[in-house]
Design a protein around this motif. Structure first.
Motif, short mmCIF file in Angstrom:
data_model
loop_
_atom_site.label_atom_id
_atom_site.label_comp_id
_atom_site.label_asym_id
_atom_site.label_seq_id
_atom_site.Cartn_x
_atom_site.Cartn_y
_atom_site.Cartn_z
N LEU A 3 0.81 -1.21 0.00
CA LEU A 3 0.00 0.00 0.00
C LEU A 3 0.84 1.27 0.00
O LEU A 3 0.33 2.36 -0.28
CB LEU A 3 -0.93 0.02 1.22
CG LEU A 3 -2.23 -0.79 1.12
CD1 LEU A 3 -1.99 -2.25 0.81
CD2 LEU A 3 -3.06 -0.64 2.39
N VAL B 62 -4.49 3.39 -3.20
CA VAL B 62 -5.25 2.55 -2.28
C VAL B 62 -6.71 2.99 -2.33
O VAL B 62 -7.04 4.13 -1.97
CB VAL B 62 -4.71 2.66 -0.84
CG1 VAL B 62 -5.48 1.71 0.07
CG2 VAL B 62 -3.22 2.36 -0.80
N GLU C 66 -5.51 -5.20 5.84
CA GLU C 66 -4.33 -4.57 5.24
C GLU C 66 -4.27 -3.08 5.52
O GLU C 66 -3.20 -2.52 5.79
CB GLU C 66 -4.33 -4.83 3.72
CG GLU C 66 -4.09 -6.27 3.32
CD GLU C 66 -5.34 -7.14 3.44
OE1 GLU C 66 -5.22 -8.35 3.23
OE2 GLU C 66 -6.43 -6.60 3.74
N VAL C 67 -5.43 -2.42 5.45
CA VAL C 67 -5.48 -0.99 5.74
C VAL C 67 -5.16 -0.73 7.20
O VAL C 67 -4.38 0.17 7.55
CB VAL C 67 -6.87 -0.42 5.38
CG1 VAL C 67 -7.02 1.01 5.88
CG2 VAL C 67 -7.08 -0.49 3.86
N LEU D 106 -6.06 6.98 1.61
CA LEU D 106 -7.21 6.19 1.19
C LEU D 106 -8.10 7.00 0.26
O LEU D 106 -8.53 8.12 0.59
CB LEU D 106 -8.02 5.73 2.41
CG LEU D 106 -7.26 4.95 3.48
CD1 LEU D 106 -8.21 4.57 4.61
CD2 LEU D 106 -6.60 3.71 2.89
N SER E 17 -2.28 -0.52 -8.06
CA SER E 17 -3.49 -0.11 -7.36
C SER E 17 -4.02 -1.27 -6.55
O SER E 17 -3.96 -2.43 -6.98
CB SER E 17 -4.55 0.40 -8.34
OG SER E 17 -4.80 -0.54 -9.37
N VAL E 18 -4.51 -0.96 -5.36
CA VAL E 18 -5.05 -1.97 -4.45
C VAL E 18 -6.45 -1.54 -4.03
O VAL E 18 -6.61 -0.51 -3.36
CB VAL E 18 -4.16 -2.16 -3.20
CG1 VAL E 18 -4.78 -3.21 -2.28
CG2 VAL E 18 -2.74 -2.55 -3.59
N ARG F 81 -9.29 -2.52 -1.59
CA ARG F 81 -9.56 -3.38 -0.44
C ARG F 81 -11.03 -3.21 -0.06
O ARG F 81 -11.44 -2.18 0.45
CB ARG F 81 -8.65 -2.97 0.74
CG ARG F 81 -8.67 -3.87 1.99
CD ARG F 81 -9.09 -5.27 1.72
NE ARG F 81 -8.81 -6.19 2.81
CZ ARG F 81 -9.71 -7.03 3.30
NH1 ARG F 81 -10.96 -7.03 2.84
NH2 ARG F 81 -9.37 -7.89 4.24
#
Length: 318
Positions: free
Chosen positions: A242, A247, A261-262, A276, A294-295, A297
């Motif tokens: 991240l 994110v 994960e965050v 975020l 890019s993630v 979640r």
């Protein structure tokens, strides 16, 4: 006066329906980020048998609909040959208070989870992304393969899960469903599956605090849809991913409370709260990642059920 319409799994399939749900979710997320609607936290009641009873409610004022979803999550079910999730969704007309539809809750959960990932993929993943890696071989994994296939020109799919027999069955289903258009490989390790993949989807029921996907295994510029884990501190991917990534979350509050994960990245000082981005803030145009990894979640929000149900009810309306 007629009673509520029942919408079963057979009424929720197909690419056109899925894309209608994706569009409805894009609108709902824009409303959520702009403060035009809200998504109250769900009620989760754990019980001594290791499962959970969940209730989620929300209203989408713009379309005059609300929904209540009751679901059960039973971790031991896949080993019994049963779905992890069972449930039902009741849709209400806000103007009259009538219950207008009942939907199969497990199938709606799969459809809207896939559609949220499809939206994130559409906004973030490279337009020519052709190689997909999937971790997991359950209902959600199937939903994500369908969803990503609807928004990107996939050619190959690599799959990994802990149970080889289930993984082989899943791979056969993908091949059959695609009519042979997709080249599907069953992998022996997580690393083999995710290395050089343009899109990675994690859909496991891990409860571990050690990540399944190491940061160094992910190709620069890849897009990840992370939706698994059994509790708020479970990790599917390395929080270090991240640091330099775009994110993306559904809602900041929910991600800070429920996304492992965050939570780990924030607690470890790897990212700050300002890192975020909400789906509803990205707009409608693709390319939000601008070449970066890019993630997305996801944790699942009640407004997603309401928006997805509204789209499906409109589809089946006379």
């Amino acid at each position: 006066m007629s009673g509520p319409v029942f919408i079963g799994p057979e009424d929720m399939g197909g690419t056109e329906r899925l894309l209608r749900v994706v569009d409805a979710l894009a609108e709902a997320f824009a409303d959520l980020s702009a403060g035009r609607t809200s998504s109250p936290p769900r009620t989760v009641v754990p019980h001594e048998r290791g499962g959970e009873l969940l209730a989620a409610t929300s209203v989408w004022e713009r379309h005059g609909v609300g929904s209540v979803k009751i679901t059960t999550l039973t971790p031991g079910n896949p080993e019994r040959g049963l779905p992890l999730i069972h449930g039902v969704v009741a849709v209400t007309d806000l103007s009259t208070g009538r219950i207008t539809a009942l939907l199969d809750g497990a199938e709606l959960t799969a459809v809207r989870t896939g559609a949220v990932a499809a939206l994130a993929t559409r906004l973030c993943a490279p337009a020519d992304a052709a190689d997909l890696a999937v971790l997991g071989a359950g209902v959600q994994a199937r939903a994500l393969v369908r969803a990503v296939s609807a928004v990107r020109p996939l050619r190959t799919v690599r799959v990994f899960s802990r149970t080889r027999e289930r993984t082989e069955e899943f791979a056969r289903e993908i091949r059959d469903t695609s009519g042979g258009a997709l080249r599907v490989t069953v992998c022996d390790t997580v690393k083999e599956a995710v290395t050089d993949a343009a899109v990675i989807c994690t859909t496991t029921s891990t409860s571990a605090r050690e990540p399944l996907v190491e940061a160094g295994w992910v190709a620069p510029g890849a897009h990840l849809n992370v939706i698994g884990g059994t509790h708020e501190d479970a990790l599917e991917v390395d929080p270090a991913l991240l640091v330099d990534a775009l994110v993306v979350v559904e809602e900041r509050r929910a991600a800070r409370e429920e996304a492992g994960e965050v939570r780990a990245a924030l607690a470890g000082g790897l990212i700050g709260p300002g890192a975020l981005r909400e789906l509803g803030e990205l707009g409608a145009a693709a390319g939000a990642a601008d070449g970066r990894t890019s993630v997305f979640r996801g944790v699942g929000l009640a407004i997603e059920d309401t928006a997805a149900a509204a789209a499906l009810c409109a589809e089946t309306a006379p």
